[in-house]
Design a protein around this motif. Sequence first.
Motif, PDB file in Angstrom:
ATOM      1  N   SER A  62       0.846  -1.201   0.000  1.00  0.00           N
ATOM      2  CA  SER A  62       0.000   0.000   0.000  1.00  0.00           C
ATOM      3  C   SER A  62       0.876   1.244   0.000  1.00  0.00           C
ATOM      4  O   SER A  62       2.073   1.184   0.348  1.00  0.00           O
ATOM      5  CB  SER A  62      -0.885   0.018   1.247  1.00  0.00           C
ATOM      6  N   GLY A  63       0.256   2.350  -0.344  1.00  0.00           N
ATOM      7  CA  GLY A  63       0.964   3.625  -0.334  1.00  0.00           C
ATOM      8  C   GLY A  63       1.434   3.988   1.071  1.00  0.00           C
ATOM      9  O   GLY A  63       2.523   4.552   1.246  1.00  0.00           O
ATOM     10  N   SER A  64       0.634   3.656   2.077  1.00  0.00           N
ATOM     11  CA  SER A  64       1.006   3.982   3.458  1.00  0.00           C
ATOM     12  C   SER A  64       2.279   3.249   3.860  1.00  0.00           C
ATOM     13  O   SER A  64       3.182   3.821   4.479  1.00  0.00           O
ATOM     14  CB  SER A  64      -0.113   3.585   4.414  1.00  0.00           C
ATOM     15  N   TYR A 109      -1.469  14.572   2.399  1.00  0.00           N
ATOM     16  CA  TYR A 109      -1.872  13.254   2.901  1.00  0.00           C
ATOM     17  C   TYR A 109      -0.907  12.216   2.333  1.00  0.00           C
ATOM     18  O   TYR A 109      -0.715  12.141   1.118  1.00  0.00           O
ATOM     19  CB  TYR A 109      -3.320  12.909   2.494  1.00  0.00           C
ATOM     20  N   HIS A 110      -0.283  11.431   3.235  1.00  0.00           N
ATOM     21  CA  HIS A 110       0.675  10.428   2.775  1.00  0.00           C
ATOM     22  C   HIS A 110       0.386   9.034   3.320  1.00  0.00           C
ATOM     23  O   HIS A 110       1.226   8.150   3.185  1.00  0.00           O
ATOM     24  CB  HIS A 110       2.104  10.854   3.146  1.00  0.00           C
ATOM     25  N   GLY A 111      -0.771   8.857   3.977  1.00  0.00           N
ATOM     26  CA  GLY A 111      -1.115   7.500   4.382  1.00  0.00           C
ATOM     27  C   GLY A 111      -1.669   7.406   5.789  1.00  0.00           C
ATOM     28  O   GLY A 111      -1.675   8.376   6.539  1.00  0.00           O
ATOM     29  N   HIS A 112      -2.124   6.190   6.139  1.00  0.00           N
ATOM     30  CA  HIS A 112      -2.898   6.024   7.379  1.00  0.00           C
ATOM     31  C   HIS A 112      -2.125   5.382   8.519  1.00  0.00           C
ATOM     32  O   HIS A 112      -2.673   5.212   9.604  1.00  0.00           O
ATOM     33  CB  HIS A 112      -4.160   5.216   7.074  1.00  0.00           C
ATOM     34  N   GLU A 137       3.786  15.294  -2.560  1.00  0.00           N
ATOM     35  CA  GLU A 137       3.234  14.766  -3.811  1.00  0.00           C
ATOM     36  C   GLU A 137       3.730  15.700  -4.907  1.00  0.00           C
ATOM     37  O   GLU A 137       3.946  16.896  -4.649  1.00  0.00           O
ATOM     38  CB  GLU A 137       1.705  14.848  -3.789  1.00  0.00           C
ATOM     39  N   ASP A 150       6.127  11.731  -3.585  1.00  0.00           N
ATOM     40  CA  ASP A 150       4.998  10.823  -3.416  1.00  0.00           C
ATOM     41  C   ASP A 150       4.208  10.832  -4.729  1.00  0.00           C
ATOM     42  O   ASP A 150       3.520  11.802  -5.061  1.00  0.00           O
ATOM     43  CB  ASP A 150       4.123  11.291  -2.244  1.00  0.00           C
ATOM     44  N   VAL A 176       2.093   8.346  -5.406  1.00  0.00           N
ATOM     45  CA  VAL A 176       1.071   7.324  -5.175  1.00  0.00           C
ATOM     46  C   VAL A 176      -0.197   7.624  -5.968  1.00  0.00           C
ATOM     47  O   VAL A 176      -0.811   6.728  -6.546  1.00  0.00           O
ATOM     48  CB  VAL A 176       0.775   7.193  -3.657  1.00  0.00           C
ATOM     49  N   GLN A 177      -0.588   8.896  -6.013  1.00  0.00           N
ATOM     50  CA  GLN A 177      -1.799   9.241  -6.784  1.00  0.00           C
ATOM     51  C   GLN A 177      -1.461   9.700  -8.193  1.00  0.00           C
ATOM     52  O   GLN A 177      -2.232   9.496  -9.105  1.00  0.00           O
ATOM     53  CB  GLN A 177      -2.552  10.388  -6.086  1.00  0.00           C
ATOM     54  N   LYS A 179      -1.409   2.946  -5.571  1.00  0.00           N
ATOM     55  CA  LYS A 179      -2.735   3.062  -6.203  1.00  0.00           C
ATOM     56  C   LYS A 179      -2.863   2.550  -7.656  1.00  0.00           C
ATOM     57  O   LYS A 179      -3.248   1.411  -7.833  1.00  0.00           O
ATOM     58  CB  LYS A 179      -3.217   4.496  -6.101  1.00  0.00           C
ATOM     59  N   ASP A 210     -11.927  12.681  -1.085  1.00  0.00           N
ATOM     60  CA  ASP A 210     -11.016  11.739  -1.709  1.00  0.00           C
ATOM     61  C   ASP A 210     -11.127  10.358  -1.118  1.00  0.00           C
ATOM     62  O   ASP A 210     -12.145   9.906  -0.696  1.00  0.00           O
ATOM     63  CB  ASP A 210      -9.577  12.249  -1.586  1.00  0.00           C
ATOM     64  N   ASP A 211      -9.982   9.759  -1.038  1.00  0.00           N
ATOM     65  CA  ASP A 211      -9.856   8.371  -0.645  1.00  0.00           C
ATOM     66  C   ASP A 211     -10.084   8.217   0.837  1.00  0.00           C
ATOM     67  O   ASP A 211     -10.366   7.161   1.343  1.00  0.00           O
ATOM     68  CB  ASP A 211      -8.453   7.927  -1.010  1.00  0.00           C
TER      69      ASP A 211
HETATM   70  N1  PMP Z   1       0.080   8.962  -0.554  1.00  0.00           N
HETATM   71  C1  PMP Z   1      -0.918   9.608  -1.174  1.00  0.00           C
HETATM   72  C2  PMP Z   1      -0.617  10.850  -1.930  1.00  0.00           C
HETATM   73  C3  PMP Z   1      -2.219   9.116  -1.125  1.00  0.00           C
HETATM   74  O1  PMP Z   1      -3.199   9.781  -1.752  1.00  0.00           O
HETATM   75  C4  PMP Z   1      -2.476   7.932  -0.407  1.00  0.00           C
HETATM   76  C5  PMP Z   1      -3.878   7.361  -0.346  1.00  0.00           C
HETATM   77  N2  PMP Z   1      -4.913   8.231  -0.523  1.00  0.00           N
HETATM   78  C6  PMP Z   1      -1.417   7.305   0.245  1.00  0.00           C
HETATM   79  C7  PMP Z   1      -0.148   7.836   0.144  1.00  0.00           C
HETATM   80  C8  PMP Z   1      -1.654   6.058   1.050  1.00  0.00           C
HETATM   81  O2  PMP Z   1      -1.941   4.993   0.215  1.00  0.00           O
HETATM   82  P1  PMP Z   1      -2.792   3.736   0.723  1.00  0.00           P
HETATM   83  O3  PMP Z   1      -4.179   4.170   0.966  1.00  0.00           O
HETATM   84  O4  PMP Z   1      -2.621   2.752  -0.413  1.00  0.00           O
HETATM   85  O5  PMP Z   1      -2.127   3.232   1.961  1.00  0.00           O
END
Ligand code: PMP
Length: 496
Positions: free
Chosen positions: A110-112, A138-141, A218, A251, A253-254, A281, A463-464
């Motif tokens: 995952s991105g996180s 936002y870089h993850g959870h 990002e 980043d 990821v998106q 993603k 968003d996500d």
């Molecule tokens: N970085 C960015 C820029 C994101 O938008 C996201 C998810 N929205 C993440 C990291 C985290 O990715 P994930 O939900 O796959 O853990």
Amino acid sequence: MERFSKEITLEKRNKHIGDACTLFFKHDPLKITKASKQYMYDEKDNAYLDCINNVCHVGHCHPYVVEAGYEQMKTLNTNSRFLHDNLVMLAERLTSTLPEGLNTVYFTNSGSEATDLAIRLANHHTHGSEQITLDHAYHGHVISALDISPYKLGTCTDGIHTHSENIHIVPCPDIYRGKYRDCDYPEDNMAHLYANEVKAVIDKLKKEKKQVSMFIAESMQSCAGQVIFPEGYLQKVYKYVHDAGGICIADEVQVGFGRAGSHFWTFQTQDVIPDIVTIGKPMGNGHPVAAVITTKDISMSFKNSGMEYFNTYGGNPVSCAIALAVMDVIEEEKLQENALTTGKYWVAQLNEIKKQFPIIGDVRGLGLFIGIDLVKDRETREPASAEAKHVIARMKEEFIILSTDGPHCNIIKMKPPMCFTKENVDLVCQKLVMVLKEIQDKNINSNANSVISGKKERHSDSDDSGVSVNGHHGFVNGQEYVAVHTGESDSVTVVK
Ligand code: PMP
């Protein structure tokens, strides 16, 4: 396939699914039962045009990608402690798209996880712990990623997850709505003004004899409200960070895998070379696969720390087969080129619409990554948050899925599957004009407090993450603020 009625599904979800997990269109959620290309279908077979799913990058359920996963799943799926061709093929394929030095890959799920690993790599390489991140990022959870995610961090009100002292938040380089605005300063000064904010943090850390570990951003900011950086911004920032012995993390990821249209990786639009790139993603078109890509030097510092890196699922043969298939499709269907032409067309159409509707303050975009900033007043740029929510709700009634984002939830964001067509754009624009006319004719405003289609509904399906931005802090007119959106009560809705 539907096993339960929509009501029963919702009931079971409310009973068993984590309470902090939110739904899009919470008061009338969509039940999506199948999807193909840029269309999602509900339980009644209504087709919705998907303008926001940047995960299903090459189109929902792309048969070539599905087949690649199925074939590999039938044959073998195991961990990366065994040799496998898919792992090395994917690493080779990914690194071939990147600048020469970025030749070493760690796969994650995952991105996180990718963000967390990138931070670890930076800390081991620099022996520093000071981290610089953009406001609204936002870089993850996971905890380490939340630390550098002001988009979410400020929303925690019980005092459990608070701002760590080694995290330094710099203003988001949003030239329309950020600390420095294009109406107040010459546009060619913007990169300098915003980059200087990073320099100021670095200078302060030097005085305090603290070592910068990394700067993360990002390459264009999604959750902040589709923010495109001023030209030269990352170049200046990267120089300051590198001069201080820090690492620059992009980043992607998106925004990676051709979304920007002109380049495969969005950092390339800023003409910089990061030390670490995180991806995820779109990489698996919905299948969980992500990665951290870095230089041999940085990777060796990590190895020399003595700690082995093992990730049970990261880089498994199925995930790698799927990611390779995604890259095949991007190339064969010329999706990056499509993002460029369709994105340009979309921005041009929106700029035409802007001429008719003063509520549109700004239209911005690169490739198929586009934002519309809705304002109550073009002079003051006061955000039209309620109107944005109304637009999203009405567009859903017209079978078009959009979302809002940014610190005021007033940016309508678009980041659809990359197979989006000009005909799709025309349809979205036609419906948007219709809805904006309704708003204009009925003089709907954020003080109106009633219902859409008889149902009260919250529209800031950000968003996500799908949450509101309680306690979010930022800069408006150069003033620092803390936004107070209070869950349900920020759902100012309007009369139709
Ligand atoms: N970085 C960015 C820029 C994101 O938008 C996201 C998810 N929205 C993440 C990291 C985290 O990715 P994930 O939900 O796959 O853990």
